[in-house]
Design a protein around this motif. Structure first.
Motif, PDB file in Angstrom:
ATOM      1  N   THR A 133       0.824  -1.202   0.000  1.00  0.00           N
ATOM      2  CA  THR A 133       0.000   0.000   0.000  1.00  0.00           C
ATOM      3  C   THR A 133       0.861   1.256   0.000  1.00  0.00           C
ATOM      4  N   ALA A 134       1.910   1.261   0.810  1.00  0.00           N
ATOM      5  CA  ALA A 134       2.818   2.415   0.856  1.00  0.00           C
ATOM      6  C   ALA A 134       3.474   2.641  -0.505  1.00  0.00           C
ATOM      7  N   GLY A 135       3.865   1.558  -1.163  1.00  0.00           N
ATOM      8  CA  GLY A 135       4.472   1.684  -2.482  1.00  0.00           C
ATOM      9  C   GLY A 135       3.516   2.264  -3.511  1.00  0.00           C
ATOM     10  N   LEU A 136       2.271   1.839  -3.444  1.00  0.00           N
ATOM     11  CA  LEU A 136       1.276   2.325  -4.398  1.00  0.00           C
ATOM     12  C   LEU A 136       0.957   3.797  -4.181  1.00  0.00           C
ATOM     13  N   VAL A 137       0.636   4.172  -2.953  1.00  0.00           N
ATOM     14  CA  VAL A 137       0.175   5.539  -2.704  1.00  0.00           C
ATOM     15  C   VAL A 137       1.313   6.551  -2.748  1.00  0.00           C
ATOM     16  N   GLY A 138       2.542   6.095  -2.487  1.00  0.00           N
ATOM     17  CA  GLY A 138       3.663   7.016  -2.503  1.00  0.00           C
ATOM     18  C   GLY A 138       4.372   7.096  -3.837  1.00  0.00           C
ATOM     19  N   ALA A 139       3.892   6.333  -4.824  1.00  0.00           N
ATOM     20  CA  ALA A 139       4.620   6.209  -6.093  1.00  0.00           C
ATOM     21  C   ALA A 139       4.756   7.520  -6.853  1.00  0.00           C
TER      22      ALA A 139
END
Length: 387
Positions: free
Chosen positions: A100-106
């Protein structure tokens, strides 16, 4: 302008810290979560691959959204996902939180880069991009080592709480310092096609292969530093500082090379990556004193990270010239291949460790970096013309 670039720098600083804040804590995390060190290392792969898919898709879908708003929303989502990582009590939940962090922070780095490019003239692109990318350098210099210290002292969840606070700080800075950019007109051929105008694919290949080669070993930097120097815990955090030092040296060098040699500078920089990766293996087989091994490892880390980060202003400034109004998408694609390189590098590194041992990770990374020279050689004679 300096204040605005400093605020933009906080976005990749928060993102980079959150991505690797636990890199020096793999062994205690493995014990606490009841899994092996190579398995914990794949948390970086999960984050990176999620970012690799999420970045371009979100950039294309939001290409007409006002970029200041986009940056603020992305940083807020990153803060919440890092908080969820801190509260995860089992490995499966932590995997979901990191994805989730990878997706939203991309979008944090590509949007911050696109804003920086829009604030300066073409002749200052490489310098502005180097300033934004220095946030990643400070992540390795300050954020990630601090995460190792905090995690060693208070437990690994504390490192994710640190990342949460940094993302929140970057969000506030964006609200205060960044002006509204406004919506951009769509390129006539579409955002993705504009971002992939020649020779963008060759430049993206250089980014992918350079990070792939580096992260075969760097994804396991904690165990590698311990094997090379005997240092553990806080000592690993101290050695991680040299990644940030190298990157801070490399970025201004890359900006100068982008303005001078341009794409001709790619090949010599990749040769430095080749040598630095080989030196990791050499350091594990050569008998050095404690002080000698620490100095050798520090110099190797500085050289490798310096060359890797020097590539960024060269590649990014040329991508900006190629893509024009689709610069955010081009930067997102570049970020995507960075994450694919990091994620696949961690997978390869884990496989090398499991099959033949940690000692060979540097040798494997050097082989990949050496193959990248074929791509950089073809780009030497290319002259980028803005649309």
């Amino acid at each position: 302008m300096g204040f605005r670039l400093a605020a933009l720098m906080l976005a990749p600083f928060a993102f980079g810290t959150g991505a690797y804040v636990f890199a020096g804590l793999l062994e205690p995390m493995a014990v606490d979560l009841d899994v092996s060190v190579p398995v914990v290392g794949q948390l970086q792969s999960a984050f990176a691959i999620a970012s690799a898919f999420g970045g371009p898709a979100l950039a294309i879908a939001t290409n007409h959204v006002e970029r200041r708003r986009l940056l603020i929303v992305s940083l807020l989502g990153l803060a919440l996902a890092n908080a969820a990582s801190a509260m995860a009590g089992v490995f499966g939940t932590l995997v979901v939180a990191r994805i989730t962090a990878g997706l939203v922070g991309a979008l944090t780095l590509p949007v911050a880069s696109a804003i920086a490019v829009s604030l300066v003239g073409p002749e200052r692109r490489a310098v502005a991009l180097a300033a934004v990318f220095s946030g990643m350098s400070f992540a390795f210099l300050i954020g990630i080592p601090l995460g190792s210290f905090v995690g060693a002292a208070y437990g690994w969840p504390a490192s994710f709480w640190l990342a949460t606070g940094l993302a929140a700080l970057a969000c506030v800075a964006a609200i205060v310092a960044i002006p509204r950019i406004g919506q951009l007109p769509a390129p006539p051929e579409g955002a993705l096609q504009a971002a992939l105008r020649p020779p963008a694919k060759g430049l993206l290949s250089v980014t992918f292969l350079s990070f792939l080669a580096t992260f075969v070993s760097v994804a396991f930097i904690g165990p590698l530093i311990t094997a090379l120097t005997g240092l553990e815990g806080g000592g690993i955090g101290v050695m991680q500082l040299f990644i940030g030092i190298g990157s801070l040296i490399g970025l201004p060098i890359g900006a100068r090379l982008a303005q001078g040699l341009g794409l001709r500078a790619l090949s010599p920089l990749m040769m430095v990556v080749v040598v630095s990766q080989l030196l990791f293996t050499v350091g594990l087989v050569v008998d050095l004193s404690k002080a000698g091994s620490i100095a050798f490892t520090a110099l190797t880390i500085v050289a490798g990270s310096g060359a890797l980060f020097a590539l960024a202003p060269i590649v990014q400034s040329n991508l900006a010239a190629i893509a024009g109004q689709a610069a955010t998408v081009a930067f997102a694609l570049n970020g995507s291949v960075v994450f694919f390189g990091q994620g696949l590098g961690a997978v390869i590194g884990g496989g090398v460790i499991a099959e033949i041992g940690l000692i060979w990770t540097g040798f494997a990374g050097a082989g990949i970096a050496l193959a990248t020279l074929a791509v950089t050689h073809r780009l030497r004679a290319v002259r980028v013309v803005a649309p």
